[in-house]
Design a protein around this motif. Structure first.
Motif, PDB file in Angstrom:
ATOM      1  N   HIS A 145       1.521  -1.205  -6.529  1.00 51.61           N
ATOM      2  CA  HIS A 145       0.636  -0.670  -5.506  1.00 51.61           C
ATOM      3  C   HIS A 145      -0.599  -1.548  -5.302  1.00 51.61           C
ATOM      4  O   HIS A 145      -1.274  -1.925  -6.252  1.00 51.61           O
ATOM      5  N   LEU A 146      -0.880  -1.860  -4.036  1.00 54.79           N
ATOM      6  CA  LEU A 146      -2.089  -2.610  -3.689  1.00 54.79           C
ATOM      7  C   LEU A 146      -2.542  -2.192  -2.304  1.00 54.79           C
ATOM      8  O   LEU A 146      -1.799  -2.319  -1.339  1.00 54.79           O
ATOM      9  N   ASP A 147      -3.762  -1.669  -2.221  1.00 50.72           N
ATOM     10  CA  ASP A 147      -4.357  -1.390  -0.917  1.00 50.72           C
ATOM     11  C   ASP A 147      -5.515  -2.368  -0.726  1.00 50.72           C
ATOM     12  O   ASP A 147      -6.570  -2.231  -1.354  1.00 50.72           O
TER      13      ASP A 147
ATOM     14  N   GLN B  87      -7.934  -3.081  -9.546  1.00 52.21           N
ATOM     15  CA  GLN B  87      -6.954  -2.406 -10.399  1.00 52.21           C
ATOM     16  C   GLN B  87      -5.631  -3.161 -10.418  1.00 52.21           C
ATOM     17  O   GLN B  87      -5.009  -3.330 -11.465  1.00 52.21           O
ATOM     18  N   PHE B  88      -5.223  -3.620  -9.239  1.00 48.98           N
ATOM     19  CA  PHE B  88      -3.965  -4.367  -9.137  1.00 48.98           C
ATOM     20  C   PHE B  88      -4.030  -5.621 -10.006  1.00 48.98           C
ATOM     21  O   PHE B  88      -3.117  -5.899 -10.793  1.00 48.98           O
TER      22      PHE B  88
ATOM     23  N   SER C 235      -9.284  -1.519  -0.033  1.00 51.84           N
ATOM     24  CA  SER C 235     -10.107  -0.932  -1.090  1.00 51.84           C
ATOM     25  C   SER C 235     -10.278  -1.962  -2.208  1.00 51.84           C
ATOM     26  O   SER C 235      -9.308  -2.363  -2.855  1.00 51.84           O
TER      27      SER C 235
ATOM     28  N   ARG D 247       0.824  -1.216   0.000  1.00 53.84           N
ATOM     29  CA  ARG D 247       0.000   0.000   0.000  1.00 53.84           C
ATOM     30  C   ARG D 247       0.855   1.262   0.000  1.00 53.84           C
ATOM     31  O   ARG D 247       0.375   2.326  -0.354  1.00 53.84           O
TER      32      ARG D 247
ATOM     33  N   GLU E 175     -11.624  -1.563  -4.979  1.00 55.64           N
ATOM     34  CA  GLU E 175     -11.287  -0.901  -6.230  1.00 55.64           C
ATOM     35  C   GLU E 175      -9.785  -1.067  -6.513  1.00 55.64           C
ATOM     36  O   GLU E 175      -9.373  -1.394  -7.632  1.00 55.64           O
ATOM     37  N   SER E 176      -8.983  -0.860  -5.488  1.00 58.98           N
ATOM     38  CA  SER E 176      -7.534  -1.002  -5.621  1.00 58.98           C
ATOM     39  C   SER E 176      -7.162  -2.458  -5.937  1.00 58.98           C
ATOM     40  O   SER E 176      -6.284  -2.725  -6.755  1.00 58.98           O
TER      41      SER E 176
END
Ligand code: NDP
Length: 315
Positions: free
Chosen positions: A58-60, A69-70, A63, A35, A65-66
């Motif tokens: 990047h990975l949160d 995206q990842f 979330s 993150r 959504e994140s």
């Protein structure tokens, strides 16, 4: 070719030690899924992982959504995926009130379980397509969720109940912020999330092992009393916990040793058995450990899978 392994939460503690252990073999490229990009870069440098052996993405996990995206960015990169390690976690033992993920799930279960559940589901196809001699999905478990052990019996004990809080959205509004529907307890929420991790691993095994040949496994790497996991704990606890584990319970392992254990579960050609929860004995030999009644309840695993699918938008 080198194997490619994604490790979530590789910016500190167990994840970082595992990244280092795998990178050092020269046989793995480690994708550190973190993150905090800068912290991850610094961490990789501080333990001496060489540039060609890692990348940071990047990975949160707090979330969805994140997470989407990842998974999308990774899949489109064209890099094969040979192993996925779901390692990141938050532990909030002193929190008086629940906090929430971007989508409004209680933070410990939202991060440790739901974020990883979606990630693993989205990356399953990438793993399936790998032509590596073995492919693995590892979810880090814990003794604390296992009520068949001494450590797992320290209150508050893990208990998912009938999953009513989770089914209600775990948002502290229409439903409780706790999986079992009870009052918020940060330490229990963490233990519950670890039970979810171990149930998820077994459900993956039942649904996908035969069809895909992927090895699904979990592990308890030992008590790594020095990691950032305890950063939210009271100072006296942080002072006394490492020596207590070292000299009283004798369950203490260094970050380096624990990282070696997780690296073994990722890459040892002899640890290909699927559906296993690995532990290590006093001589640091791995063995197949027993899970508690709740953490091995197949009916609960199925229900957890279905409820989680709805919450992360897969069903
Ligand atoms: P650390 O706190 O050192 O590491 C946890 C990692 O998770 C950190 O890198 C942290 O990132 C990352 N993380 C937290 N939240 C998010 C998020 N929203 N998105 C992405 N990453 C996130 O703890 P440990 O190394 O001890 O824990 C690693 C695993 O080991 C956990 O699954 C834990 O349950 C398990 N475990 C630990 C034991 C122990 O004794 N320590 C015993 C048994 C199991 P950041 O660096 O940005 O904070």
């Amino acid at each position: 070719r080198k194997g490619n392994v994604i490790i979530t939460g590789a910016s500190s503690g167990l994840g970082l030690a595992t990244a280092k252990a795998l990178a050092e073999t020269g046989e793995w490229h480690v994708i550190m899924a973190c993150r905090n990009f800068l912290k991850a870069e610094k961490a990789a440098k501080s333990v001496g992982i060489t540039k060609e052996n890692y990348s940071v993405m990047h990975l949160d996990l707090a979330s969805l959504e994140s997470v989407r995206q990842f998974a999308d960015t990774f899949s489109r990169s064209g890099r094969p995926l040979d192993a996925l390690v779901c390692n990141a976690a938050v532990y909030l033992p002193t929190a008086k009130e629940p906090t929430y993920t971007a989508e409004g799930f209680e933070l410990s279960v939202g991060t440790n379980h739901l974020g990883h559940f979606l990630l693993a589901r989205l990356l399953l196809d990438d793993l399936k397509q790998s032509d590596y001699p073995y492919k693995r999905l590892i979810i880090v478990g814990s003794i604390t969720g296992n009520t068949n052990t001494l450590a797992g019996n320290v209150p508050p004990k893990a208990n998912l109940g009938d999953l009513r809080g989770l089914a209600g959205g775990l948002n502290g509004i229409q439903s409780s912020a706790m999986i079992d529907g009870g009052d918020f307890d940060g330490a229990k929420a963490y233990k519950d999330s670890k039970v979810c991790n171990m149930l998820t691993m077994q459900e993956f095994h039942r649904r996908y092992h035969e069809e895909t040949g992927i090895t699904f496994a979990s592990l308890y790497p030992g008590c790594i009393a020095t990691t950032g996991l305890f950063r939210e704990h009271i100072p006296l606890f942080r002072l006394l916990f490492p020596p207590f584990q070292k000299y009283i319970t004798k369950g203490y392992v260094s970050e380096e040793e624990a990282g070696g254990r997780l690296a073994q579960v990722v890459s040892d050609p002899s640890l290909t058995k699927s559906g296993v929860y690995w532990s290590w004995n006093k001589n640091s030999e791995s063995f197949e450990n027993q899970l508690s009644k709740e953490a091995s309840d197949a009916e609960k695993a199925r229900k957890l899978w279905e409820v989680s699918e709805k919450l992360v938008g897969l069903a």
